[in-house]
Design a protein around this motif. Sequence first.
Motif, mmCIF file in Angstrom:
data_model
loop_
_atom_site.group_PDB
_atom_site.id
_atom_site.type_symbol
_atom_site.label_atom_id
_atom_site.label_comp_id
_atom_site.label_asym_id
_atom_site.label_seq_id
_atom_site.Cartn_x
_atom_site.Cartn_y
_atom_site.Cartn_z
ATOM 1 N N ASN A 168 0.830 -1.229 -0.043
ATOM 2 C CA ASN A 168 -0.013 0.110 0.066
ATOM 3 C C ASN A 168 0.655 0.993 0.156
ATOM 4 O O ASN A 168 1.971 1.217 0.454
ATOM 5 C CB ASN A 168 -0.896 0.441 0.925
ATOM 6 N N GLN A 169 0.599 2.200 -0.606
ATOM 7 C CA GLN A 169 0.952 3.210 -0.713
ATOM 8 C C GLN A 169 1.534 4.043 0.794
ATOM 9 O O GLN A 169 2.337 4.583 0.873
ATOM 10 C CB GLN A 169 0.588 4.480 -1.588
ATOM 11 N N ALA A 170 0.359 3.976 1.622
ATOM 12 C CA ALA A 170 0.772 4.212 2.840
ATOM 13 C C ALA A 170 1.980 3.316 3.342
ATOM 14 O O ALA A 170 2.388 4.391 4.933
ATOM 15 C CB ALA A 170 -0.028 4.345 3.763
ATOM 16 N N ASP A 171 1.926 2.337 3.234
ATOM 17 C CA ASP A 171 3.314 1.544 3.788
ATOM 18 C C ASP A 171 4.445 1.790 3.290
ATOM 19 O O ASP A 171 5.578 1.043 3.602
ATOM 20 C CB ASP A 171 2.512 0.456 3.459
ATOM 21 N N VAL A 172 5.019 2.442 2.408
ATOM 22 C CA VAL A 172 5.702 2.540 2.006
ATOM 23 C C VAL A 172 7.443 3.016 2.803
ATOM 24 O O VAL A 172 8.165 2.432 2.352
ATOM 25 C CB VAL A 172 6.458 4.439 0.837
ATOM 26 N N ALA A 173 7.755 3.343 3.481
ATOM 27 C CA ALA A 173 8.211 3.659 4.230
ATOM 28 C C ALA A 173 8.972 2.771 5.192
ATOM 29 O O ALA A 173 9.571 2.056 5.605
ATOM 30 C CB ALA A 173 7.559 4.400 6.189
ATOM 31 N N LEU A 174 7.883 1.517 5.301
ATOM 32 C CA LEU A 174 7.708 -0.300 5.565
ATOM 33 C C LEU A 174 8.499 -1.113 5.011
ATOM 34 O O LEU A 174 8.728 -2.381 4.857
ATOM 35 C CB LEU A 174 6.584 -0.638 6.496
ATOM 36 N N LEU A 175 9.155 -0.616 3.509
ATOM 37 C CA LEU A 175 9.619 -0.967 2.525
ATOM 38 C C LEU A 175 10.382 -2.270 2.736
ATOM 39 O O LEU A 175 9.690 -3.571 2.566
ATOM 40 C CB LEU A 175 9.610 -0.569 0.764
ATOM 41 N N LYS A 176 11.475 -1.594 3.399
ATOM 42 C CA LYS A 176 12.786 -2.553 3.057
ATOM 43 C C LYS A 176 12.716 -3.412 4.743
ATOM 44 O O LYS A 176 12.790 -4.880 4.236
ATOM 45 C CB LYS A 176 13.682 -1.574 3.561
ATOM 46 N N HIS A 177 11.869 -3.062 6.062
ATOM 47 C CA HIS A 177 11.659 -3.656 6.397
ATOM 48 C C HIS A 177 10.558 -4.788 5.828
ATOM 49 O O HIS A 177 10.711 -6.221 6.049
ATOM 50 C CB HIS A 177 10.645 -3.436 7.604
ATOM 51 N N ILE A 178 9.344 -5.036 4.547
ATOM 52 C CA ILE A 178 8.809 -5.749 4.348
ATOM 53 C C ILE A 178 9.301 -6.449 3.167
ATOM 54 O O ILE A 178 9.485 -7.673 3.441
ATOM 55 C CB ILE A 178 7.615 -5.190 3.723
ATOM 56 N N LEU A 179 10.164 -6.627 2.125
ATOM 57 C CA LEU A 179 10.927 -7.153 2.051
ATOM 58 C C LEU A 179 12.041 -8.301 2.503
ATOM 59 O O LEU A 179 12.324 -9.113 1.953
ATOM 60 C CB LEU A 179 11.678 -6.136 0.235
ATOM 61 N N MET A 180 12.889 -7.358 3.608
ATOM 62 C CA MET A 180 13.572 -8.104 4.436
ATOM 63 C C MET A 180 13.106 -9.603 4.984
ATOM 64 O O MET A 180 13.782 -10.350 5.216
ATOM 65 C CB MET A 180 14.052 -7.474 5.225
ATOM 66 N N SER A 181 11.517 -9.201 5.563
ATOM 67 C CA SER A 181 10.997 -10.431 5.685
ATOM 68 C C SER A 181 10.300 -11.745 5.151
ATOM 69 O O SER A 181 10.122 -12.368 5.777
ATOM 70 C CB SER A 181 9.804 -9.982 6.601
ATOM 71 N N VAL A 182 10.582 -11.515 4.533
ATOM 72 C CA VAL A 182 10.666 -12.477 3.235
ATOM 73 C C VAL A 182 11.342 -13.333 2.875
ATOM 74 O O VAL A 182 12.792 -13.372 3.262
ATOM 75 C CB VAL A 182 10.126 -12.090 1.300
ATOM 76 N N SER A 183 11.364 -14.162 3.341
ATOM 77 C CA SER A 183 12.050 -15.608 3.474
ATOM 78 C C SER A 183 12.467 -16.330 2.154
ATOM 79 O O SER A 183 12.311 -15.574 1.419
ATOM 80 C CB SER A 183 11.254 -17.010 4.120
ATOM 81 N N GLU A 184 14.361 -16.755 2.186
ATOM 82 C CA GLU A 184 14.620 -16.937 1.046
ATOM 83 C C GLU A 184 13.804 -18.076 0.410
ATOM 84 O O GLU A 184 13.701 -18.455 -1.318
ATOM 85 C CB GLU A 184 15.821 -18.006 1.436
ATOM 86 N N GLN A 185 12.713 -19.469 0.734
ATOM 87 C CA GLN A 185 12.204 -20.096 0.253
ATOM 88 C C GLN A 185 11.073 -19.359 -0.449
ATOM 89 O O GLN A 185 10.139 -19.332 -1.807
ATOM 90 C CB GLN A 185 11.296 -21.400 1.159
ATOM 91 N N THR A 186 10.350 -17.979 0.332
ATOM 92 C CA THR A 186 9.103 -17.363 -0.022
ATOM 93 C C THR A 186 10.169 -16.477 -1.828
ATOM 94 O O THR A 186 9.162 -16.888 -2.550
ATOM 95 C CB THR A 186 8.274 -16.481 1.014
ATOM 96 N N TYR A 187 10.605 -16.472 -1.544
ATOM 97 C CA TYR A 187 11.455 -15.278 -3.021
ATOM 98 C C TYR A 187 11.292 -17.039 -3.764
ATOM 99 O O TYR A 187 11.507 -16.381 -4.858
ATOM 100 C CB TYR A 187 12.931 -15.399 -2.573
ATOM 101 N N LEU A 188 12.104 -17.688 -3.575
ATOM 102 C CA LEU A 188 11.840 -18.647 -4.986
ATOM 103 C C LEU A 188 11.278 -18.925 -5.578
ATOM 104 O O LEU A 188 10.993 -19.106 -6.470
ATOM 105 C CB LEU A 188 13.267 -19.926 -3.965
ATOM 106 N N ASN A 189 10.024 -19.007 -4.553
ATOM 107 C CA ASN A 189 8.985 -19.177 -5.289
ATOM 108 C C ASN A 189 8.127 -18.164 -5.957
ATOM 109 O O ASN A 189 7.513 -18.880 -7.050
ATOM 110 C CB ASN A 189 7.405 -20.064 -3.830
ATOM 111 N N LEU A 190 7.981 -17.407 -5.305
ATOM 112 C CA LEU A 190 7.796 -15.871 -6.253
ATOM 113 C C LEU A 190 9.118 -15.942 -7.236
ATOM 114 O O LEU A 190 8.093 -15.668 -8.485
ATOM 115 C CB LEU A 190 8.987 -14.654 -4.734
ATOM 116 N N HIS A 191 10.230 -16.110 -7.692
ATOM 117 C CA HIS A 191 10.612 -16.333 -8.445
ATOM 118 C C HIS A 191 10.770 -17.450 -9.737
ATOM 119 O O HIS A 191 10.536 -17.192 -10.741
ATOM 120 C CB HIS A 191 11.783 -16.812 -8.403
ATOM 121 N N ARG A 192 10.466 -18.795 -9.144
ATOM 122 C CA ARG A 192 9.560 -19.335 -10.197
ATOM 123 C C ARG A 192 8.564 -19.257 -11.015
ATOM 124 O O ARG A 192 8.310 -19.965 -11.923
ATOM 125 C CB ARG A 192 9.865 -20.861 -8.965
#
Length: 462
Positions: free
Chosen positions: A399-423
């Motif tokens: 959400n545009q209102a959460d742009v200040a939390l962007l890095k926290h949101i992305l760093m919270s994505v686990s490695e396995q979840t990222y690999l699933n997203l990429h696949r």
Amino acid sequence: MLRCTILGRRRLQRVLYQTSWNAYFVLFPSFAVLLITSLAILSLWPEILLLKSSTSADEGTNSTKVFKVRENLKESLLYSSLLGLSCDCNGTHQSSVLSPSLLQIKTKSCSPYHNWELFNADYQEMLKKLKIFVYPDVSMNNKSSPFARIFLPHPDPTDPRVGNYFSEHAFKLALLRSPFVTQHPEKAHFFFMPFSINAMRNHPLLRSESSISDFVAKYVLRISTKFLFWNASGGADHFYVCCHSVGREAASKHITLRNNAIQLTCSSSYFQRLYSAHKDIALPQVWPRHSDKVLNPPNARNKLVFFAGRVQNSGIRQQLLTLWRNDTSFDIFSGHPSYPYEEGFRRSKYCLHVKGYEVNTARVSDAIHYGCIPVLISNYYDLPFANILDWSKFSIIVNQADVALLKHILMSVSEQTYLNLHRNLCMVRKHFKWHADPVSYDAFHMTAYQIWLRRGLHRLVT
């Protein structure tokens, strides 16, 4: 003596009588329990027979379920082989011994589609049945006409100068080469008005939004007078395509066109006053591609975030620049990056799609093309093919209102979840590609399917 003997016998008989009845009283409770139990069993006998029958039926059903699971697995593997799909979330092969519930959960959890089987069945029907009539125009048969290029396909839609408006020309070219076109309008499900907003925007006799809307209004009046089909449906089975920002105003001077006709547009925002999600279609905005390069694997992406673009017309972009321009894990540029634009997508894990003056941008398809997970920071955006694709399985939506939390949101994505997203991103790439000669499941066919979903209109008998 005799009297005593008689009295003694009577007393003895009384004692024996009482003793015999005492035995009956002792046995009565057990007998009563046995009787009640027997009556209960007799009363429940029909239910016992029904339960036995049901159990036998369940055994047969379970056998059928096992067979169906195996058949569904075979069908799933067949789809995977045909489409290059894989529902292998954790790098292991699925087993046919999985229960139906586990198989269903595993399939749904890893698939980028809401329901692949349902979509594909209807998609195959579309390939067999969809018919579109393209309105002829005198300019299409007369290249010397001053308005010919407005209706004719672009001579070279891959010209880099076409840029963000490539999808508009690519759709028309693909449609005219597809088997969906019919020369019999009475058999058509839909009617295509082949004018090009982008061509009008660059036409010396038009250019302005006001001139374009005048031209379009006169064109619709002409076809509604010359042909019967517009009036038969009130224009609800007619459509046009546009990817230029002025396209959203093209229908502004023809009320029926604006309210009824289908607009295929890259400006697919609920915030736009002339975009109606219930009838209009979000067109993927794609840059022309001459060839595909091998995607960088996830472990070769050493930057967390990439974004490059003008920030002057967007408060959200300005906030991003203020927050993260000094963060070494972010590559955020106001304007052009210090290295080739494509390289930013190739070496980053996440690529931002941030609303500028408008919501439409080719950055989403750029990210998908280069294997970078799109991060969508744009409220009111109607995502392309959202009724087929589960965007949460191959992108991050913030959400545009959460742009200040962007890095926290992305760093919270686990490695396995990222690999699933990429696949999953690799799975859906084929849906965001245009071809001069349409290829199944490409951007043209996926857009045609969106049109197909709007079939079934009731027309007036003429």
